[in-house]
Design an enzyme around this catalytic site. Structure first.
Site: not given
Ligand code: ADP
Ligand code: TRP
Length: 320
Positions: A110, A189, A192
């Site tokens: 950031k 990948k 969100k």
């Molecule tokens: P997001 O922001 O996309 O919700 P986060 O970074 O909060 O994802 O992820 C929470 C957990 O989910 C992480 O610890 C990670 O291990 C898992 N995770 C998130 N996206 C993926 C993905 N595309 N493939 C595998 N594991 C994922």
């Protein structure tokens, strides 16, 4: 083994969260002790909408239970229900080197982009350290991106122990299986932040539409294709049975198929795979008092453990 992990309620869970994290938490819930919490204090650094944060927190609890988290095996609770952790954070903050926190990526990224960062984001890893140390956890399953924070936790605990005597258990990170990196609907990948997710409990019709719109390559249908490198196949293989997977792989290698068929098979397999959890979720969602009870019971169990550790830490550093 004493396992602990937290997951932020920043929205509804997607397949990446399930296959990359939640499924593995559930596999570990039969350890000697397993603590899993919904990290709403951490989420407050990004979710600045009270109603949304409240709803995501409740939804996260229902989703985790529906997906198989068993409150009789694991302690499931909401982070902010254990105020001892915030007090413990202060003890750790007093000894946390600025330089160590400045190197942590969330804040650093950031800063480098010239975006304003709140002190909450800066001290985020210290709250995470308090989360881990409060339960004497020795094993912390997390994604690769969180390993730096486990190192910070070990550093802070190690220097506290060095100065005030053995107080904290030094935890080890357990990197979640990376082979489970789930691709999103655009082949990148799933995340969100990329707006390319398939949610675990999305309305099946809507999900089917999303699946039908997944980007695919434009090579002619007759050409044989390598299944393993194709995101559509990768998604399919997560939710298919062994037999379905083998059949699909053979179809790819033979060629002469259309992606439309694969997408349809993917949507069908997803409905079957998550169907039982979806039914459990409907039952759980209809009984909010029961969810509140599970969370209150989890918080009470978590507080018993955290207040023990806090007492130990306060005595060690001269506060008691
Ligand atoms: P997001 O922001 O996309 O919700 P986060 O970074 O909060 O994802 O992820 C929470 C957990 O989910 C992480 O610890 C990670 O291990 C898992 N995770 C998130 N996206 C993926 C993905 N595309 N493939 C595998 N594991 C994922
Ligand atoms: N920061 C973690 C994440 O974004 C969530 C988290 C908060 C956590 N406290 C924790 C994970 C303690 C493991 C242990 O994924």
């Amino acid at each position: 083994m004493r396992v602990l992990s937290g997951i932020q309620p920043t929205g509804r869970f997607h397949w990446g969260n399930y296959f990359g994290a939640i499924r593995q938490y559930i596999d570990l819930q039969s350890a000697d002790a397993a603590y899993y919490f919904i990290a709403n204090l951490h989420a407050l650094t990004t979710v600045r909408d009270a109603a949304a944060l409240k709803q995501y927190t409740l939804d996260a609890a229902i989703d985790l239970l529906a997906l198989g988290l068993d409150p009789n095996q694991a302690v499931l609770f909401v982070q902010s229900d254990v105020p001892e952790v915030s007090e413990l954070m202060w003890l750790l903050l007093t000894g946390a080197p600025m330089g160590l926190l400045e190197r942590c990526v969330a804040y650093k990224e950031k800063k480098e982009k010239g975006l304003p960062a709140a002190a909450g984001l800066f001290t985020y890893p210290v709250l995470m350290a308090a989360d881990i140390l409060a339960y004497d956890a020795d094993t912390v399953p997390v994604g690769q991106d969180q390993i730096q924070h486990i190192e910070v936790c070990r550093d802070l605990a190690g220097s506290f122990n060095h100065l005030f005597g053995e107080t904290f258990v030094l935890p080890k990170g357990k990197v979640l299986d990376d082979s489970a990196k789930v691709p999103g609907t655009d082949g990148e990948k799933m995340s969100k932040s990329y707006n390319n997710t398939l949610e675990v409990f999305e309305d099946p019709k809507q999900q089917r539409k999303k699946i039908m719109r997944i980007t695919t390559d434009s090579r002619p249908m007759e050409e044989p294709k390598q299944p393993d490198t194709d995101p559509l196949y990768q998604l399919f293989s997560l939710v298919a049975t062994d037999a379905e997977r083998a059949e699909m792989a053979a179809l790819y290698l033979r060629g002469g198929f259309g992606y439309g068929e694969v997408k349809k098979a993917l949507a069908d397999a997803a409905e079957r795979f998550f169907g039982p959890a979806r039914a459990r979720r409907a039952d759980l969602a209809a009984d909010e008092p029961r969810i509140r009870e599970i969370l209150a019971d989890g918080a009470a169990r978590a507080r018993r453990q955290a207040s023990d550790v806090l007492r130990r830490a306060k005595a060690a550093c001269g506060l008691q």
